[in-house]
Design a protein around this motif. Structure first.
Motif, PDB file in Angstrom:
ATOM      1  N   UNK A 127       7.865  10.683 -24.241  1.00 41.16           N
ATOM      2  CA  UNK A 127       6.718   9.793 -24.092  1.00 41.16           C
ATOM      3  C   UNK A 127       7.135   8.485 -23.429  1.00 41.16           C
ATOM      4  N   UNK A 128       8.273   7.949 -23.825  1.00 42.96           N
ATOM      5  CA  UNK A 128       8.767   6.700 -23.222  1.00 42.96           C
ATOM      6  C   UNK A 128       9.080   6.906 -21.746  1.00 42.96           C
ATOM      7  N   UNK A 129       9.696   8.029 -21.421  1.00 43.21           N
ATOM      8  CA  UNK A 129      10.043   8.304 -20.029  1.00 43.21           C
ATOM      9  C   UNK A 129       8.784   8.474 -19.179  1.00 43.21           C
ATOM     10  N   UNK A 130       7.799   9.148 -19.723  1.00 45.48           N
ATOM     11  CA  UNK A 130       6.542   9.344 -18.987  1.00 45.48           C
ATOM     12  C   UNK A 130       5.832   8.010 -18.782  1.00 45.48           C
ATOM     13  N   UNK A 131       5.840   7.161 -19.782  1.00 46.34           N
ATOM     14  CA  UNK A 131       5.222   5.847 -19.669  1.00 46.34           C
ATOM     15  C   UNK A 131       5.950   5.016 -18.625  1.00 46.34           C
ATOM     16  N   UNK A 132       7.266   5.058 -18.632  1.00 43.40           N
ATOM     17  CA  UNK A 132       8.069   4.311 -17.654  1.00 43.40           C
ATOM     18  C   UNK A 132       7.782   4.809 -16.236  1.00 43.40           C
ATOM     19  N   UNK A 133       7.717   6.122 -16.054  1.00 44.58           N
ATOM     20  CA  UNK A 133       7.437   6.690 -14.734  1.00 44.58           C
ATOM     21  C   UNK A 133       6.037   6.306 -14.263  1.00 44.58           C
ATOM     22  N   UNK A 134       5.085   6.301 -15.169  1.00 46.44           N
ATOM     23  CA  UNK A 134       3.716   5.925 -14.805  1.00 46.44           C
ATOM     24  C   UNK A 134       3.651   4.462 -14.378  1.00 46.44           C
ATOM     25  N   UNK A 135       4.368   3.599 -15.090  1.00 48.53           N
ATOM     26  CA  UNK A 135       4.382   2.173 -14.718  1.00 48.53           C
ATOM     27  C   UNK A 135       5.050   1.971 -13.365  1.00 48.53           C
ATOM     28  N   UNK A 136       6.146   2.694 -13.121  1.00 51.48           N
ATOM     29  CA  UNK A 136       6.814   2.586 -11.828  1.00 51.48           C
ATOM     30  C   UNK A 136       5.898   3.039 -10.702  1.00 51.48           C
ATOM     31  N   UNK A 137       5.206   4.152 -10.918  1.00 52.21           N
ATOM     32  CA  UNK A 137       4.281   4.659  -9.902  1.00 52.21           C
ATOM     33  C   UNK A 137       3.145   3.687  -9.641  1.00 52.21           C
ATOM     34  N   UNK A 194       4.508   0.737  -7.634  1.00 51.56           N
ATOM     35  CA  UNK A 194       4.734   1.125  -6.244  1.00 51.56           C
ATOM     36  C   UNK A 194       3.405   1.172  -5.479  1.00 51.56           C
ATOM     37  N   UNK A 195       2.379   1.719  -6.116  1.00 49.57           N
ATOM     38  CA  UNK A 195       1.063   1.787  -5.490  1.00 49.57           C
ATOM     39  C   UNK A 195       0.507   0.389  -5.248  1.00 49.57           C
ATOM     40  N   UNK A 196       0.691  -0.504  -6.201  1.00 48.12           N
ATOM     41  CA  UNK A 196       0.208  -1.878  -6.049  1.00 48.12           C
ATOM     42  C   UNK A 196       0.888  -2.587  -4.885  1.00 48.12           C
ATOM     43  N   UNK A 197       2.206  -2.383  -4.765  1.00 39.08           N
ATOM     44  CA  UNK A 197       2.948  -3.015  -3.665  1.00 39.08           C
ATOM     45  C   UNK A 197       2.472  -2.455  -2.332  1.00 39.08           C
ATOM     46  N   UNK A 227      -0.529  -3.204   2.738  1.00 44.90           N
ATOM     47  CA  UNK A 227      -1.544  -2.718   3.675  1.00 44.90           C
ATOM     48  C   UNK A 227      -2.634  -3.773   3.873  1.00 44.90           C
ATOM     49  N   UNK A 228      -3.005  -4.472   2.830  1.00 45.22           N
ATOM     50  CA  UNK A 228      -4.025  -5.500   2.955  1.00 45.22           C
ATOM     51  C   UNK A 228      -3.518  -6.661   3.801  1.00 45.22           C
ATOM     52  N   UNK A 229      -2.242  -7.005   3.647  1.00 49.84           N
ATOM     53  CA  UNK A 229      -1.661  -8.077   4.449  1.00 49.84           C
ATOM     54  C   UNK A 229      -1.610  -7.718   5.919  1.00 49.84           C
ATOM     55  N   UNK A 230      -1.242  -6.492   6.215  1.00 53.90           N
ATOM     56  CA  UNK A 230      -1.200  -6.042   7.606  1.00 53.90           C
ATOM     57  C   UNK A 230      -2.604  -5.983   8.192  1.00 53.90           C
ATOM     58  N   UNK A 231      -3.565  -5.550   7.422  1.00 52.86           N
ATOM     59  CA  UNK A 231      -4.940  -5.456   7.920  1.00 52.86           C
ATOM     60  C   UNK A 231      -5.504  -6.850   8.196  1.00 52.86           C
ATOM     61  N   UNK A 232      -5.140  -7.823   7.378  1.00 49.15           N
ATOM     62  CA  UNK A 232      -5.666  -9.180   7.590  1.00 49.15           C
ATOM     63  C   UNK A 232      -5.047  -9.824   8.813  1.00 49.15           C
ATOM     64  N   UNK A 233      -3.870  -9.359   9.234  1.00 49.01           N
ATOM     65  CA  UNK A 233      -3.239  -9.886  10.450  1.00 49.01           C
ATOM     66  C   UNK A 233      -3.643  -9.091  11.685  1.00 49.01           C
ATOM     67  N   UNK A 234      -4.533  -8.136  11.528  1.00 50.12           N
ATOM     68  CA  UNK A 234      -5.021  -7.369  12.663  1.00 50.12           C
ATOM     69  C   UNK A 234      -4.179  -6.175  13.019  1.00 50.12           C
ATOM     70  N   UNK A 235      -3.247  -5.805  12.168  1.00 49.26           N
ATOM     71  CA  UNK A 235      -2.417  -4.625  12.419  1.00 49.26           C
ATOM     72  C   UNK A 235      -3.021  -3.417  11.709  1.00 49.26           C
ATOM     73  N   UNK A 262       0.302   1.470   8.118  1.00 46.19           N
ATOM     74  CA  UNK A 262       0.917   2.788   8.252  1.00 46.19           C
ATOM     75  C   UNK A 262       0.190   3.787   7.391  1.00 46.19           C
ATOM     76  N   UNK A 263       0.012   4.964   7.912  1.00 46.04           N
ATOM     77  CA  UNK A 263      -0.613   6.000   7.087  1.00 46.04           C
ATOM     78  C   UNK A 263       0.479   6.642   6.232  1.00 46.04           C
ATOM     79  N   UNK A 264       0.072   7.081   5.034  1.00 49.20           N
ATOM     80  CA  UNK A 264       1.043   7.717   4.131  1.00 49.20           C
ATOM     81  C   UNK A 264       0.773   9.170   3.997  1.00 49.20           C
TER      82      UNK A 264
END
Length: 69
Positions: free
Chosen positions: A35-45, A48-51, A56-64, A67-69
């Motif tokens: 359970x701890x490992x799953x919680x840790x993996x979920x937080x990491x994911x 990563x998604x937030x970053x 992507x929002x920063x690049x879009x605001x600069x007119x770029x 990158x597609x994922x």
């Protein structure tokens, strides 16, 4: 009438005692290492998604085009 009130009071106290007992039992239950490992993996994911979203929002605001994922 007194017997009814005493019976009602005893019933209410019994329900409260059971609720407190179950609450303490559930809180004291330990989580497994899986359970701890799953919680840790979920937080990491999520982090990563937030970053990625932030970048992507920063690049879009600069007119770029982000990158597609």
């Amino acid at each position: 009438m007194t017997t009814l009130l005493v019976s009602l009071l005893v019933a209410v106290l019994l329900v409260l005692a059971v609720a407190v007992f179950v609450g303490r039992r559930d809180r004291s239950r330990t989580t497994s290492s899986e359970d701890r490992a799953a919680l840790h993996a979920a937080r990491d994911g999520q982090a990563r998604t937030d970053v990625e979203r932030h970048m992507m929002q920063g690049e879009a605001s600069r007119g770029r085009t982000p990158h597609s994922t």
